[in-house]
Scaffold this motif. Structure first.
Motif, mmCIF file in Angstrom:
data_model
loop_
_atom_site.group_PDB
_atom_site.id
_atom_site.type_symbol
_atom_site.label_atom_id
_atom_site.label_comp_id
_atom_site.label_asym_id
_atom_site.label_seq_id
_atom_site.Cartn_x
_atom_site.Cartn_y
_atom_site.Cartn_z
ATOM 1 N N MET A 33 127.103 -13.851 84.150
ATOM 2 C CA MET A 33 125.693 -13.466 84.243
ATOM 3 C C MET A 33 125.510 -11.996 83.869
ATOM 4 O O MET A 33 126.315 -11.158 84.222
ATOM 5 C CB MET A 33 125.218 -13.687 85.680
ATOM 6 N N SER A 34 124.459 -11.733 83.156
ATOM 7 C CA SER A 34 124.206 -10.344 82.761
ATOM 8 C C SER A 34 123.571 -9.571 83.908
ATOM 9 O O SER A 34 122.918 -10.156 84.780
ATOM 10 C CB SER A 34 123.274 -10.312 81.564
ATOM 11 N N LEU A 35 123.775 -8.263 83.863
ATOM 12 C CA LEU A 35 123.250 -7.418 84.933
ATOM 13 C C LEU A 35 121.716 -7.375 84.893
ATOM 14 O O LEU A 35 121.044 -7.520 85.899
ATOM 15 C CB LEU A 35 123.829 -6.008 84.785
ATOM 16 N N ILE A 36 121.201 -7.134 83.682
ATOM 17 C CA ILE A 36 119.747 -7.080 83.538
ATOM 18 C C ILE A 36 119.325 -8.163 82.554
ATOM 19 O O ILE A 36 119.870 -8.253 81.454
ATOM 20 C CB ILE A 36 119.302 -5.700 83.017
ATOM 21 N N GLU A 37 118.416 -9.013 82.967
ATOM 22 C CA GLU A 37 117.928 -10.071 82.085
ATOM 23 C C GLU A 37 116.433 -9.892 81.889
ATOM 24 O O GLU A 37 115.665 -9.886 82.844
ATOM 25 C CB GLU A 37 118.237 -11.445 82.691
ATOM 26 N N ILE A 38 116.069 -9.719 80.612
ATOM 27 C CA ILE A 38 114.655 -9.546 80.290
ATOM 28 C C ILE A 38 114.223 -10.809 79.565
ATOM 29 O O ILE A 38 114.780 -11.150 78.527
ATOM 30 C CB ILE A 38 114.464 -8.290 79.417
ATOM 31 N N LYS A 39 113.265 -11.530 80.164
ATOM 32 C CA LYS A 39 112.876 -12.834 79.604
ATOM 33 C C LYS A 39 111.406 -12.854 79.257
ATOM 34 O O LYS A 39 110.552 -12.814 80.124
ATOM 35 C CB LYS A 39 113.167 -13.944 80.630
ATOM 36 N N ASP A 40 111.129 -12.882 77.951
ATOM 37 C CA ASP A 40 109.785 -13.136 77.456
ATOM 38 C C ASP A 40 108.725 -12.250 78.135
ATOM 39 O O ASP A 40 107.714 -12.736 78.617
ATOM 40 C CB ASP A 40 109.469 -14.627 77.693
ATOM 41 N N VAL A 41 109.005 -10.959 78.180
ATOM 42 C CA VAL A 41 108.142 -10.042 78.917
ATOM 43 C C VAL A 41 106.947 -9.581 78.078
ATOM 44 O O VAL A 41 107.077 -9.250 76.908
ATOM 45 C CB VAL A 41 108.954 -8.820 79.403
ATOM 46 N N TYR A 42 105.774 -9.608 78.719
ATOM 47 C CA TYR A 42 104.554 -9.075 78.111
ATOM 48 C C TYR A 42 104.023 -7.942 78.976
ATOM 49 O O TYR A 42 104.093 -8.009 80.197
ATOM 50 C CB TYR A 42 103.469 -10.157 78.036
ATOM 51 N N TYR A 43 103.494 -6.929 78.339
ATOM 52 C CA TYR A 43 102.754 -5.919 79.090
ATOM 53 C C TYR A 43 101.695 -5.313 78.185
ATOM 54 O O TYR A 43 101.944 -5.084 76.995
ATOM 55 C CB TYR A 43 103.667 -4.806 79.623
ATOM 56 N N ALA A 44 100.517 -5.053 78.737
ATOM 57 C CA ALA A 44 99.445 -4.424 77.951
ATOM 58 C C ALA A 44 98.745 -3.385 78.824
ATOM 59 O O ALA A 44 98.485 -3.629 79.997
ATOM 60 C CB ALA A 44 98.465 -5.473 77.485
ATOM 61 N N TYR A 45 98.506 -2.195 78.253
ATOM 62 C CA TYR A 45 97.753 -1.174 78.977
ATOM 63 C C TYR A 45 96.263 -1.488 78.914
ATOM 64 O O TYR A 45 95.513 -1.158 79.800
ATOM 65 C CB TYR A 45 98.005 0.222 78.386
ATOM 66 N N ASN A 46 95.842 -2.102 77.797
ATOM 67 C CA ASN A 46 94.446 -2.531 77.684
ATOM 68 C C ASN A 46 94.368 -3.817 76.877
ATOM 69 O O ASN A 46 95.383 -4.329 76.393
ATOM 70 C CB ASN A 46 93.605 -1.416 77.046
ATOM 71 N N GLU A 47 93.159 -4.361 76.762
ATOM 72 C CA GLU A 47 92.963 -5.671 76.130
ATOM 73 C C GLU A 47 93.468 -5.704 74.679
ATOM 74 O O GLU A 47 94.067 -6.675 74.246
ATOM 75 C CB GLU A 47 91.470 -6.030 76.150
ATOM 76 N N GLN A 48 93.178 -4.629 73.938
ATOM 77 C CA GLN A 48 93.365 -4.682 72.488
ATOM 78 C C GLN A 48 94.817 -4.851 72.049
ATOM 79 O O GLN A 48 95.142 -5.724 71.265
ATOM 80 C CB GLN A 48 92.772 -3.437 71.799
ATOM 81 N N ASN A 49 95.700 -3.998 72.546
ATOM 82 C CA ASN A 49 97.053 -4.095 72.005
ATOM 83 C C ASN A 49 98.115 -4.273 73.084
ATOM 84 O O ASN A 49 98.070 -3.655 74.136
ATOM 85 C CB ASN A 49 97.381 -2.885 71.126
ATOM 86 N N LYS A 50 99.039 -5.128 72.767
ATOM 87 C CA LYS A 50 100.119 -5.376 73.718
ATOM 88 C C LYS A 50 101.188 -4.313 73.524
ATOM 89 O O LYS A 50 101.665 -4.099 72.415
ATOM 90 C CB LYS A 50 100.705 -6.762 73.464
ATOM 91 N N ALA A 51 101.565 -3.646 74.628
ATOM 92 C CA ALA A 51 102.602 -2.625 74.533
ATOM 93 C C ALA A 51 103.964 -3.286 74.402
ATOM 94 O O ALA A 51 104.828 -2.826 73.667
ATOM 95 C CB ALA A 51 102.555 -1.722 75.757
ATOM 96 N N ILE A 52 104.149 -4.365 75.155
ATOM 97 C CA ILE A 52 105.389 -5.159 75.069
ATOM 98 C C ILE A 52 104.964 -6.600 74.841
ATOM 99 O O ILE A 52 104.172 -7.148 75.598
ATOM 100 C CB ILE A 52 106.215 -5.045 76.380
ATOM 101 N N ASP A 53 105.475 -7.184 73.776
ATOM 102 C CA ASP A 53 104.937 -8.460 73.323
ATOM 103 C C ASP A 53 106.063 -9.488 73.192
ATOM 104 O O ASP A 53 106.653 -9.656 72.132
ATOM 105 C CB ASP A 53 104.235 -8.222 71.973
ATOM 106 N N GLY A 54 106.374 -10.137 74.299
ATOM 107 C CA GLY A 54 107.363 -11.205 74.260
ATOM 108 C C GLY A 54 108.776 -10.743 73.965
ATOM 109 O O GLY A 54 109.434 -11.245 73.061
#
Lengths: 274, 266
Positions: free
Chosen positions: A1-22
């Protein structure tokens, strides 16, 4: 197992643009991972998501099997430390020793034990003679070393460097990079470094390239840089060594040894023949 | 900004410096009360003598004390003039033209002025001998009882110590922004009032914007290092009362007692 697993993460500061997109990728224990990409590609956002300073909008991040969320954040923070970009804005104490003590106070370490811990880690970063100094009397590189000491004193096994060298002068950069390489040399500490420094990327085990919030590449640094065309497509710099390699390929010169030493040899031979 | 004497810490070593900040704070309150209570010049003399000894032991020069009085001089002069014009009690002392100056006008004002000067000296003694951070710890300790009514004494102390920590950084930044604006043709020294206000605005707006950015980053850094407001923390600096601290508070208490008693016999 990996120490850190990042799975399909999304984050947006506002509606228009996704800062982190999958974005999805794993980080193994003890690895030294660099994250590169342009300003606004989501590098710092990703670091803040891993550290739980921002909540993911969807997808999940787990650190050591624990999902990063409200409930687990205290447990995760005991093993994770971040060094930020601006040396001034992470200096909390009024002197070097007070700043190192800040994290220890939060961790409820008894005050009798603090003196010893402060001495140990200030020595580790080479600042044991500066314990009484105030931040305005330290250079940028020294302040970053204080930040590193303050974080190491809390004995984390994951260190995140969020462009920790980008505001420093060449001397400071060199000092901090040396410290990072020394830390990375140990087996137990996992390092995630967000950087613009190609030289540093070549030192790492793994390189993640982000572009417009998406995972663009994730591979060994040599492999990432070998695909110079792909990097140029998103206007990222290609290291000097790769540029030479490309130049050889263009002149249809076959390299006998495809490493740095082999290339230097070939280059010398090429000079004397032409 | 460096010529500001009032409230400035002098980082040297002296018996006064070594006292616990809490003892000094309690002493300050007792002494200020002692300055307020008496009606006699003799008590002031006693306090002034004790204060001189304390100032000497703290290696604070007479020049620094005189400097610390400067900001108050105008106010004192104003007080004297107003009182001379309005107070008509006591013996007439002398006359300027047709206007008579009375005894009480001069002496009551002088009394108030001496009281003020003593207070300033006492406060200077505290701030000059106590590192701001220790002072914050002392204030935090004094505010502790208010935790009963959920007063966040620790958080307030944290805010004050961070504010103190960032003063030099913000001053540095102010100078940098001023230079940047000057290089763009902003004139901070000359011009009409309206022009000066515009110039100051060109300094204040970026200064605030940068300060907010700093605050966000600092909050992230604090959180990342495990700070939770209101959570239990241990302290690196542990204050400890020593015998000399108790002695100091006792002496200050004695002065206050003498000062209160003096109202009935002096």
């Amino acid at each position: 197992m990996s120490l850190i697993e990042i799975k399909d993460v999304y984050y947006a500061y506002n509606e228009q643009n996704k800062a982190i997109d999958g974005v999805s990728f794993d980080i193994k224990q003890g690895d030294y991972v660099t994250i590169i990409g342009h300003n606004g590609s989501g590098k710092s956002t990703l670091a803040k998501l891993i550290a739980g300073l921002l909540p993911v909008k969807s997808g999940s991040i787990t650190v050591g099997g624990l999902e990063v969320n409200e409930d687990n954040i205290a447990a995760i923070r005991t093993r994770l430390g971040i060094v930020f970009q601006n040396p001034d804005n992470q200096f909390i104490g009024s002197t070097v020793k007070d700043d190192i003590a800040f994290g220890l106070e939060n961790r409820q370490i008894p005050s009798e034990q603090m003196e010893g811990i402060i001495r140990e880690y200030s020595e580790k970063v080479g600042l044991s003679d500066y314990l009484e100094y105030e931040p305005q009397n330290l250079s940028g590189g020294q302040k970053q070393r204080v930040a590193i000491a303050g974080i190491l004193a809390m004995k984390p096994d994951i260190l995140i460097f969020d462009e920790a060298t980008s505001m420093l002068d060449p001397k400071g950069k060199k000092e901090i990079k040396k410290l990072m390489y020394d830390l990375a040399a140990g087996d137990d500490i996992t390092i995630i470094s967000i950087t613009h420094d190609i030289e540093e990327v070549l030192q790492s085990d793994d390189c993640v390239v982000l572009n417009k919030g998406k995972l663009f590449m994730h591979d060994k640094p040599e492999k990432v840089f070998a695909d110079a065309e792909k990097l140029r497509k998103i206007d990222l710099d290609v290291p000097f060594v790769e540029q030479i390699r490309e130049a050889f390929a263009k002149r249809k010169i076959k390299l006998k040894n495809d490493d740095l030493k082999g290339m230097v040899e070939q280059l010398c031979r090429y000079r004397s023949n032409h | 900004m460096n010529n500001l004497v009032f409230g400035k810490y002098i980082p040297i070593d002296s018996p006064m410096h070594r006292l616990d900040p809490r003892a000094k704070l309690i002493g300050l309150f007792l002494m200020i009360a002692a300055v307020f209570v008496p009606k006699s010049w003799w008590v002031f003399l006693v306090i002034a003598i004790l204060l001189t000894i304390a100032l000497a032991s703290a290696k604070i020069g007479i020049r620094m004390i005189v400097q610390s009085f400067k900001p108050m001089l105008m106010m004192m002069l104003f007080l004297l003039i107003i009182n001379s014009l309005t107070v008509k009690t006591g013996e007439p002392l002398f006359a300027i033209g047709t206007f008579t100056i009375y005894h009480d006008a001069i002496f009551n004002t002088l009394f108030v002025i001496v009281r003020l000067l003593l207070m300033i000296s006492i406060t200077t003694l505290l701030t000059a001998t106590t590192n701001p951070l220790d002072l914050t710890l002392g204030i935090e300790w004094l505010l502790k009882p208010l935790e009963v009514i959920h007063f966040p004494s620790h958080e307030v102390a944290m805010m004050v110590s961070i504010a103190l920590r960032f003063i030099p950084t913000i001053i540095e930044e102010t100078i940098r922004i001023m230079n940047a604006q000057k290089s763009r043709g902003v004139d901070f020294e000359n011009g009409k009032l309206s022009q000066k206000i515009a110039a100051i605005l060109s300094l204040i707006v970026p200064l605030f914007s940068v300060a907010f950015e700093r605050a966000y980053e600092l909050a992230d850094a604090m959180e990342a290092r495990g700070y939770v407001p209101g959570a239990k923390r241990t302290r690196y600096h542990v204050l400890k009362f020593k015998f000399t601290d108790y002695l100091f508070i006792f002496i200050c208490g004695l002065v206050l007692a003498f000062s209160i008693a003096s109202r009935s016999f002096l």
